[in-house]
Design an enzyme around this catalytic site. Structure first.
Site, PDB file in Angstrom:
ATOM      1  N   GLY A 182      -0.302   5.576  12.059  1.00  9.77           N
ATOM      2  CA  GLY A 182      -1.573   6.213  11.774  1.00  9.77           C
ATOM      3  C   GLY A 182      -1.515   7.474  10.943  1.00  9.77           C
ATOM      4  O   GLY A 182      -2.422   8.315  11.016  1.00  9.77           O
TER       5      GLY A 182
ATOM      6  N   ASN B 265      -1.858   7.663   7.726  1.00  9.51           N
ATOM      7  CA  ASN B 265      -2.975   7.599   6.774  1.00  9.51           C
ATOM      8  C   ASN B 265      -4.305   7.873   7.483  1.00  9.51           C
ATOM      9  O   ASN B 265      -5.171   8.553   6.932  1.00  9.51           O
ATOM     10  CB  ASN B 265      -3.006   6.239   6.078  1.00  9.51           C
TER      11      ASN B 265
ATOM     12  N   ASN C 177      -8.115  -0.812   0.942  1.00 12.34           N
ATOM     13  CA  ASN C 177      -6.774  -0.873   1.520  1.00 12.34           C
ATOM     14  C   ASN C 177      -5.865   0.086   0.761  1.00 12.34           C
ATOM     15  O   ASN C 177      -6.027   0.291  -0.443  1.00 12.34           O
ATOM     16  CB  ASN C 177      -6.225  -2.310   1.381  1.00 12.34           C
TER      17      ASN C 177
ATOM     18  N   HIS D 117      -2.031   0.530  -0.387  1.00  8.42           N
ATOM     19  CA  HIS D 117      -0.787  -0.231  -0.497  1.00  8.42           C
ATOM     20  C   HIS D 117       0.288   0.679  -1.087  1.00  8.42           C
ATOM     21  O   HIS D 117       0.017   1.372  -2.080  1.00  8.42           O
ATOM     22  CB  HIS D 117      -0.986  -1.472  -1.377  1.00  8.42           C
TER      23      HIS D 117
ATOM     24  N   ASP E 178      -3.757  -8.034  -1.653  1.00  7.98           N
ATOM     25  CA  ASP E 178      -3.538  -6.896  -2.581  1.00  7.98           C
ATOM     26  C   ASP E 178      -4.038  -7.217  -3.986  1.00  7.98           C
ATOM     27  O   ASP E 178      -3.482  -6.748  -4.982  1.00  7.98           O
ATOM     28  CB  ASP E 178      -2.047  -6.529  -2.641  1.00  7.98           C
TER      29      ASP E 178
HETATM   30  C1  GRF Z   1       1.735   2.877   5.004  1.00  8.68           C
HETATM   31  O1  GRF Z   1       2.980   2.906   4.332  1.00  8.68           O
HETATM   32  C2  GRF Z   1       0.743   2.125   4.149  1.00  8.68           C
HETATM   33  O2  GRF Z   1       0.971   2.233   2.769  1.00  8.68           O
HETATM   34  C3  GRF Z   1       0.964   0.709   4.546  1.00  8.68           C
HETATM   35  O3  GRF Z   1       1.291   0.743   5.922  1.00  8.68           O
HETATM   36  C4  GRF Z   1       1.803   2.018   6.263  1.00  8.68           C
HETATM   37  C5  GRF Z   1       0.933   2.574   7.347  1.00  8.68           C
HETATM   38  O4  GRF Z   1       1.450   3.770   7.782  1.00  8.68           O
HETATM   39  N1  GRF Z   1      -0.205  -0.070   4.279  1.00  8.68           N
HETATM   40  P1  GRF Z   1       0.561   4.656   8.801  1.00  8.68           P
HETATM   41  O5  GRF Z   1       0.240   3.777  10.003  1.00  8.68           O
HETATM   42  O6  GRF Z   1      -0.687   5.053   8.076  1.00  8.68           O
HETATM   43  O7  GRF Z   1       1.450   5.816   9.135  1.00  8.68           O
END
Ligand code: GRF
Length: 207
Positions: free
Chosen positions: A12, A14, A108, A110, A151
């Site tokens: 989490g 992000n 999303n 990526h 994607d």
């Molecule tokens: C991140 O590297 C994102 O790019 C990918 O999954 C990972 C999620 O990390 N989609 P977090 O759960 O947000 O730390």
């Protein structure tokens, strides 16, 4: 006010960047209406609870068929009344009915510069392992709208990150998160919340 629902499966970080942006006001006109995970142990759920954000856990494993999960999952998402759905490391395939219902309202993050190192099988560390194996000097991250492919939806924002001598997949992943993901995901949400993003001929335009 943009109602955002964030879908997560892991740590989490992000999600945390989005929470911090909303709380600091760098993501304007936005509230996080809820967080949904397929993984009851996802630390992302802890982050949601710490910030008093409603959360739910719903996994395909709880159902006897994927169709049943898809139906229940979409009901759960609808219940939170999202204007925008953010996939932040969500590892479950989004039901086709949900993509149709929320056309160009699902984004999303990526961890590569799409169209490199993306598509089926490219997620998490695998993306960075492939980038290092190919020997690219620059990688990065992409925020895109989600369509029926993997994607493949219209690209909203991208940010490049240098690959450095001796990088391991873990070191590179962290740099891509810090220098790219945690910046462009909040920025993309802020642009959408400000009505600055449209899609024409399957390409994103800023207004
Ligand atoms: C991140 O590297 C994102 O790019 C990918 O999954 C990972 C999620 O990390 N989609 P977090 O759960 O947000 O730390």
């Amino acid at each position: 006010m943009l109602n955002v629902v964030v879908l997560v499966s892991g740590g989490g970080t992000n999600l945390q960047a989005v929470i911090d942006g909303v709380e600091a006001g760098t993501i304007g006109n936005t509230r996080i209406a809820g967080v949904i995970s397929n993984n009851q142990n996802a630390y992302a759920l802890t982050r949601a609870k710490e910030h008093h954000i409603p959360s739910a856990c719903i996994s395909p494993k709880m159902f006897s068929s994927r169709e049943e999960f898809n139906e229940r999952f979409l009901e759960e998402v609808d219940r939170m009344k999202p204007d925008l759905i953010v996939l932040a490391g969500f590892l479950v395939v989004i039901p086709p009915a949900m993509i149709k219902r929320y056309r160009n309202r699902i984004i999303n993050i990526h961890p590569s510069l799409i169209p490199s190192f993306c598509g089926t099988g490219y997620y998490g560390l695998k993306v960075h392992e492939a980038a290092l194996a190919r020997g690219v000097k620059v990688t990065g991250a992409t925020v895109h709208f989600v369509d029926e492919g993997t994607d493949t939806g219209p690209i909203i924002l991208q940010k490049a990150v240098e690959v450095e001598e001796g990088d391991t997949p873990e070191v590179l992943q962290r740099r891509v998160m810090e220098q790219a993901e945690w910046r462009i995901l909040p920025k993309a949400i802020d642009l959408i919340a400000g009505g600055r993003v449209t899609v024409e001929d399957n390409r994103v335009k800023f207004i």
